[in-house]
Write an enzyme that holds these catalytic residues in place. Structure first.
Site, PDB file in Angstrom:
ATOM      1  N   ASN A  67       0.867  -1.182   0.000  1.00 12.97           N
ATOM      2  CA  ASN A  67       0.000   0.000   0.000  1.00 12.97           C
ATOM      3  C   ASN A  67       0.901   1.229   0.000  1.00 12.97           C
ATOM      4  O   ASN A  67       1.561   1.518   0.994  1.00 12.97           O
ATOM      5  CB  ASN A  67      -0.880  -0.045   1.266  1.00 12.97           C
ATOM      6  CG  ASN A  67      -1.655   1.238   1.475  1.00 12.97           C
ATOM      7  OD1 ASN A  67      -1.791   2.052   0.562  1.00 12.97           O
ATOM      8  ND2 ASN A  67      -2.165   1.423   2.687  1.00 12.97           N
ATOM      9  N   LYS A  88       0.031   4.281  -0.195  1.00 13.21           N
ATOM     10  CA  LYS A  88      -0.605   5.446   0.450  1.00 13.21           C
ATOM     11  C   LYS A  88      -0.444   6.703  -0.425  1.00 13.21           C
ATOM     12  O   LYS A  88      -0.468   6.611  -1.638  1.00 13.21           O
ATOM     13  CB  LYS A  88      -0.030   5.648   1.855  1.00 13.21           C
ATOM     14  CG  LYS A  88      -0.030   4.360   2.680  1.00 13.21           C
ATOM     15  CD  LYS A  88       0.211   4.604   4.140  1.00 13.21           C
ATOM     16  CE  LYS A  88       0.337   3.271   4.853  1.00 13.21           C
ATOM     17  NZ  LYS A  88       0.221   3.367   6.285  1.00 13.21           N
ATOM     18  N   HIS A 141      -9.429   0.609   4.998  1.00 11.42           N
ATOM     19  CA  HIS A 141      -8.145   0.814   5.690  1.00 11.42           C
ATOM     20  C   HIS A 141      -8.381   1.736   6.890  1.00 11.42           C
ATOM     21  O   HIS A 141      -9.180   2.659   6.822  1.00 11.42           O
ATOM     22  CB  HIS A 141      -7.132   1.429   4.717  1.00 11.42           C
ATOM     23  CG  HIS A 141      -5.737   1.429   5.270  1.00 11.42           C
ATOM     24  ND1 HIS A 141      -5.313   2.356   6.185  1.00 11.42           N
ATOM     25  CD2 HIS A 141      -4.687   0.601   5.053  1.00 11.42           C
ATOM     26  CE1 HIS A 141      -4.051   2.098   6.500  1.00 11.42           C
ATOM     27  NE2 HIS A 141      -3.650   1.032   5.826  1.00 11.42           N
ATOM     28  N   GLU A 182      -6.802   4.124   8.051  1.00  7.76           N
ATOM     29  CA  GLU A 182      -6.618   5.562   7.794  1.00  7.76           C
ATOM     30  C   GLU A 182      -7.859   6.155   7.147  1.00  7.76           C
ATOM     31  O   GLU A 182      -8.198   7.318   7.372  1.00  7.76           O
ATOM     32  CB  GLU A 182      -5.359   5.775   6.927  1.00  7.76           C
ATOM     33  CG  GLU A 182      -4.093   5.542   7.743  1.00  7.76           C
ATOM     34  CD  GLU A 182      -2.884   5.099   6.948  1.00  7.76           C
ATOM     35  OE1 GLU A 182      -2.879   5.227   5.706  1.00  7.76           O
ATOM     36  OE2 GLU A 182      -1.932   4.591   7.578  1.00  7.76           O
ATOM     37  N   GLU A 226      -5.202  -5.596  10.539  1.00  4.59           N
ATOM     38  CA  GLU A 226      -4.227  -4.537  10.762  1.00  4.59           C
ATOM     39  C   GLU A 226      -4.518  -3.846  12.094  1.00  4.59           C
ATOM     40  O   GLU A 226      -5.335  -2.922  12.146  1.00  4.59           O
ATOM     41  CB  GLU A 226      -4.311  -3.505   9.630  1.00  4.59           C
ATOM     42  CG  GLU A 226      -3.974  -4.077   8.271  1.00  4.59           C
ATOM     43  CD  GLU A 226      -3.355  -3.027   7.367  1.00  4.59           C
ATOM     44  OE1 GLU A 226      -2.263  -3.295   6.872  1.00  4.59           O
ATOM     45  OE2 GLU A 226      -3.949  -1.949   7.189  1.00  4.59           O
ATOM     46  N   GLY A 279       2.426   1.793  10.778  1.00 10.20           N
ATOM     47  CA  GLY A 279       3.330   2.933  10.636  1.00 10.20           C
ATOM     48  C   GLY A 279       4.014   3.333  11.934  1.00 10.20           C
ATOM     49  O   GLY A 279       4.605   4.404  12.034  1.00 10.20           O
ATOM     50  N   SER A 283       3.630  -2.664  10.265  1.00 13.92           N
ATOM     51  CA  SER A 283       5.087  -2.627  10.410  1.00 13.92           C
ATOM     52  C   SER A 283       5.783  -3.932  10.012  1.00 13.92           C
ATOM     53  O   SER A 283       6.730  -4.376  10.662  1.00 13.92           O
ATOM     54  CB  SER A 283       5.471  -2.223  11.842  1.00 13.92           C
ATOM     55  OG  SER A 283       4.934  -0.951  12.144  1.00 13.92           O
TER      56      SER A 283
HETATM   57  C1  PEP Z   1      -0.670  -0.247   5.963  1.00 12.42           C
HETATM   58  O1  PEP Z   1      -0.681   0.889   5.548  1.00 12.42           O
HETATM   59  O2  PEP Z   1      -1.572  -1.008   5.649  1.00 12.42           O
HETATM   60  C2  PEP Z   1       0.441  -0.666   6.846  1.00 12.42           C
HETATM   61  C3  PEP Z   1       0.388  -1.865   7.384  1.00 12.42           C
HETATM   62  O3  PEP Z   1       1.466   0.219   7.048  1.00 12.42           O
HETATM   63  P1  PEP Z   1       2.927  -0.092   7.679  1.00 12.42           P
HETATM   64  O4  PEP Z   1       3.440  -1.347   7.041  1.00 12.42           O
HETATM   65  O5  PEP Z   1       3.748   1.108   7.337  1.00 12.42           O
HETATM   66  O6  PEP Z   1       2.737  -0.260   9.167  1.00 12.42           O
END
Ligand code: PEP
Length: 255
Positions: free
Chosen positions: A13, A15, A98, A100, A171, A177, A217
Site C-alpha cells: 500500500n 498510500k 483501511h 486511515e 491490521e 506505521g 510494520s
Molecule cells: C498499511 O498501511 O496497511 C500498513 C500496514 O502500514 P505499515 O506497514 O507502514 O505499518
C-alpha cells in the site's frame, strides 16, 4: 500459512506517496526483482499513478490495486473514483476500509459494506481491512471490535459470493506505521479468531479459503516469522513497500 489451499499474497500500500515518475520506476524495479517468485503480489499506488503503473506491470506477476473506491458506478460525486474506473484501468484488487480511511475520511462499517459489494460487482478482489485501536485492545475489546467490523462489513453476502475472492487484512491500528509489530501470539490468536468467525457467520468453505493477511510494520526482518504462522496467508505492507529493494525482500520471505 497453508499454501495448498491459499497461495500467499504480499500486498503493498503506497498510500499518498510517489509522483508518477517515482511510481513507474519503483514498479519497474519491483517487476525485475520479483521475476519468477511464486507468490501473489499486489501494489496499490496512488490514483494518479495507476494508469502508467498499469502499463509497467501488464503481463507480469505484479497485480495492481486501488487504495479505495466509492460504491457508485458513476455520478456527481466530486473527487471520488468508481469500481468501473478501477477495473477499466487494470486493477485486480482494491483495499477497502483501511484504518486511515476509517479514521480520517469517514469510512464506516456500512460504507465499507457498500464498497465491498461494489468491488465484487466489478470483479475486483476486496482487501477488506479490520483492526482494533490501542485503547480497544487495552480495554479487552479486540474480539468484539473485530466481530462487529467483519459481521457488518460482510452483511448480506453469502459464502458463495465471497469464497476464493475476498481477502481479509488484520491490521491492528496501533501497529500501522509505528514500527510496533504485533507479537506472533497476538497475530495467530486474531487470525484463528477471524477464520473461525468466517466459519460461524458463513461456512467451512469460506473459512478454509479466505486469505487473511497481517499488516502493521511488516519488514524484511520480521516477515519470515509472521509468514510461518498457520493462519497467516500474507502481508499488507505500507512503509516497507515503497522501496522495490526492501519490498522484494519481503516478497521473497521464504528465502
Ligand atoms: C498499511 O498501511 O496497511 C500498513 C500496514 O502500514 P505499515 O506497514 O507502514 O505499518
Amino acid at each position: 500459512m497453508n499454501p495448498t489451499l491459499r497461495k500467499p499474497l504480499i500486498a503493498g500500500n503506497w498510500k499518498m506517496y510517489k509522483t508518477v515518475a517515482e511510481a513507474v520506476q519503483t514498479a519497474k524495479d519491483l517487476v525485475q526483482c520479483t521475476a519468477g517468485v511464486d507468490v501473489d503480489i499486489m501494489i496499490a499506488p496512488p490514483f494518479t499513478a495507476l494508469a502508467p503503473v498499469a502499463e509497467v506491470v501488464r503481463g507480469t506477476s505484479v497485480a495492481l490495486g486501488g487504495q479505495n473506491l466509492f460504491s457508485k458506478n458513476d455520478g456527481a460525486y466530486t473527487g471520488e473514483i468508481s469500481p468501473v474506473m478501477l477495473a477499466d484501468i487494470g486493477c485486480r484488487y482494491v483495499i477497502i476500509g483501511h484504518s486511515e480511511r476509517r479514521q480520517f475520511f469517514g469510512d464506516t462499517d456500512a460504507s465499507v459494506n457498500a464498497k465491498i459489494r461494489a468491488a465484487l460487482n466489478h470483479r475486483l478482489i476486496p482487501v477488506f481491512c479490520v483492526g482494533e485501536t490501542d485503547a480497544q485492545r487495552e480495554a479487552g475489546e479486540t474480539f468484539s471490535v473485530l466481530d462487529k467490523q467483519v459481521s457488518k462489513g460482510l452483511e448480506g453476502f453469502s459464502s458463495e459470493m465471497l469464497s476464493n475472492v475476498i481477502v481479509i487484512a488484520y491490521e491492528p491500528v496501533w501497529a500501522i506505521g509505528t514500527g510496533k509489530t504485533a507479537t506472533s501470539d497476538q497475530i495467530q490468536e486474531v487470525h484463528t479468531f477471524l477464520r473461525s468467525l468466517a466459519e460461524k457467520r458463513f461456512d467451512n468453505l469460506l473459512a478454509k479459503t479466505v486469505k487473511i493477511l497481517y499488516g502493521g510494520s511488516v519488514k524484511p526482518e520480521n516477515v519470515s516469522e509472521i509468514m510461518k504462522l498457520p493462519d497467516v496467508d500474507g502481508a499488507l505492507v505500507g512503509g516497507a513497500s515503497l522501496s522495490a529493494e526492501v519490498f522484494s525482500k519481503i516478497i521473497r520471505f521464504h528465502h
